[in-house]
Write an enzyme that holds these catalytic residues in place. Structure first.
Site, PDB file in Angstrom:
ATOM      1  N   GLY A   1     -28.518 -12.312  10.240  1.00  0.00           N
ATOM      2  CA  GLY A   1     -28.027 -13.346   9.337  1.00  0.00           C
ATOM      3  C   GLY A   1     -26.540 -13.513   9.482  1.00  0.00           C
ATOM      4  O   GLY A   1     -25.916 -12.935  10.374  1.00  0.00           O
TER       5      GLY A   1
ATOM      6  N   GLU B   1     -28.034 -18.963  12.888  1.00  0.00           N
ATOM      7  CA  GLU B   1     -27.716 -17.539  12.997  1.00  0.00           C
ATOM      8  C   GLU B   1     -28.776 -16.795  13.799  1.00  0.00           C
ATOM      9  O   GLU B   1     -28.467 -15.917  14.600  1.00  0.00           O
ATOM     10  CB  GLU B   1     -27.588 -16.911  11.603  1.00  0.00           C
ATOM     11  CG  GLU B   1     -26.318 -17.276  10.868  1.00  0.00           C
ATOM     12  CD  GLU B   1     -25.090 -16.562  11.431  1.00  0.00           C
ATOM     13  OE1 GLU B   1     -25.257 -15.640  12.259  1.00  0.00           O
ATOM     14  OE2 GLU B   1     -23.963 -16.932  11.057  1.00  0.00           O
TER      15      GLU B   1
ATOM     16  N   GLU C   1     -27.918 -14.781  17.219  1.00  0.00           N
ATOM     17  CA  GLU C   1     -28.015 -13.323  17.284  1.00  0.00           C
ATOM     18  C   GLU C   1     -29.174 -12.825  18.134  1.00  0.00           C
ATOM     19  O   GLU C   1     -29.152 -11.685  18.585  1.00  0.00           O
ATOM     20  CB  GLU C   1     -28.135 -12.743  15.869  1.00  0.00           C
ATOM     21  CG  GLU C   1     -26.870 -12.978  15.054  1.00  0.00           C
ATOM     22  CD  GLU C   1     -26.856 -12.168  13.778  1.00  0.00           C
ATOM     23  OE1 GLU C   1     -27.946 -11.835  13.272  1.00  0.00           O
ATOM     24  OE2 GLU C   1     -25.763 -11.859  13.292  1.00  0.00           O
TER      25      GLU C   1
ATOM     26  N   GLU D   1     -27.756  -4.787  18.764  1.00  0.00           N
ATOM     27  CA  GLU D   1     -28.991  -4.410  19.416  1.00  0.00           C
ATOM     28  C   GLU D   1     -30.126  -4.930  18.541  1.00  0.00           C
ATOM     29  O   GLU D   1     -30.141  -4.708  17.334  1.00  0.00           O
ATOM     30  CB  GLU D   1     -29.020  -2.883  19.482  1.00  0.00           C
ATOM     31  CG  GLU D   1     -30.222  -2.263  20.125  1.00  0.00           C
ATOM     32  CD  GLU D   1     -30.153  -0.742  19.959  1.00  0.00           C
ATOM     33  OE1 GLU D   1     -31.144  -0.086  20.233  1.00  0.00           O
ATOM     34  OE2 GLU D   1     -29.096  -0.232  19.512  1.00  0.00           O
TER      35      GLU D   1
END
Lengths: 231, 231
Positions: free
Chosen positions: A50, A66, A70, A119
């Site tokens: 997020g 987001e 990511e 990760e």
DNA sequence: ACAAAAGTGTTTGGAATACACCCATGC
DNA sequence: GCATGGGTGTATTCCAAACACTTTTGT
């Protein structure tokens, strides 16, 4: 995005963030996507992906952006889980976060190579690590909403490929409801409901090979209409 | 609350508000509480009561505070309806609002005399006026969530007095599901479920007088447990 | 051989549905 | 006396639940 620029308001305002609970079912286990935080607070702990809401986007758009940034997954969130506003939920200061539920199909479980330090990893829903912030609260509410959705919407079929077997589907339901169903009753129920249509067996017929089904939208809505009458 | 004081942040932040969908059932109709706006924007239009989040409170606390300030009703919200973030939802600028559902009992429908200019009024859910902002969106989602809650929680019994008649309860269900139920089947279902306990008839027995029941919490949970198995 | 996984059918009980009549009250 | 609202019972249908055996594959 100019670090020097300051924003000034007449009244106090909270920082607004979004979080994504992303589901993936690999045919065996229902899993959620977590990222390991690279920065404080909660450095090295796992959290839902997020980030902060920006000026020109809705919460739904922020969640999608987001998630893509990511993890590389480009999928619009399906539904809101809730908005979390505990005063102490973020040690950096007052932030409020709206959490979203996103459903992916097995074929969409490709995580982009981690370009930022973060990760990303899929965790089975029943074997989740400790989570950062108040993400345990988000997880709890997500699980509950998922059960409600499984009762009333075609969500299960957005978590499986277009063609799936009944044992596969049953494993999905078992994970969501944390309950083992009787295989024969489970199959009977869904086959007789009109929700599923068998797929013509491609070629070679092995006697006990699993049968593939596809979701039948029309059948689903007539089924729901019957079911959704009294409380 | 000092008008001169300015708040300065490194990044953009939205203004955060809360809105209350307050339900009341008078034994006949399910109603929602609206206030007529005294100021622009949407002056003189009807809207759900609400206001801005303050620094030292959660969204839930803000909702309760605003409801009390605007209507005199002091009741904690029951559940979140959702968070609404359309870019153009408030002409004054970017605001995000979390809406809450609050349940009141018939005995709690007393509105405090309007001390601010605002006029507050109960409207039957099926006869609502045009609403300000994006409150039609809130209304739609509130109605949907109410149906889900009626299926799975003891919400109906938080909208009626402790003692109620079955015809009364049936009118409530009709309003929520927008469906007329068969009176005999409705009564049979709830009486046999163990959810309701009849109340000893006070004194004079009129032959066809309505029978009063009370909600049986224990019975409800064993009933739900049975019902909440498969999807 | 044995374990694991997938296919299949029957019975029983309970709940949902559909449906009609009687009694009392108020207009 | 008629409309309204409230109480009650029965028959049917459908769904849920319980339950065992066979086939195939892989080890």
């Amino acid at each position: 995005m100019d670090n020097k620029k300051k924003y000034e308001y007449d009244y106090w305002r909270p920082a607004m963030t979004v979080d994504n609970v992303v589901l993936n079912f690999d045919g065996n286990q229902l899993r959620m996507l977590l990222i390991r935080r690279g920065d404080e607070p909660f450095k090295d702990q796992w959290a839902f992906p997020g980030g902060f809401l920006e000026e020109n986007e809705t919460l739904e758009e922020a969640a999608q952006r987001e998630l893509k940034e990511e993890t590389g997954i480009n999928k619009a969130p399906f539904i809101q889980i809730g908005t979390f506003s505990r005063l102490d939920r973020d040690p950096r200061g007052r932030t409020i976060s709206t959490a979203f539920l996103t459903l992916t199909k097995p074929s969409e479980n490709i995580l982009k190579a981690q370009d930022d330090a973060a990760e990303a990893c899929w965790f089975p829903v029943h074997n989740m690590p400790a989570l950062a912030f108040d993400h345990e609260d988000i997880l709890r509410k997500a699980k509950f909403i998922l059960q409600v959705l499984f009762h009333t919407t075609p969500v299960p079929y957005q978590l499986m490929n277009n063609i799936f077997t009944l044992p596969e589907m049953q494993r999905l339901f078992s994970d969501v409801f944390e309950h083992e169903f009787d295989r024969r009753n489970f199959q009977k129920k869904f086959i007789s409901s009109g929700i599923l249509s068998p797929v013509a067996n491609d070629n070679k017929e092995r006697p006990n090979a699993p049968i593939y089904y596809r979701f039948n939208n029309g059948g689903f809505y007539t089924y729901q209409k019957k079911k959704f009458n009294i409380g």
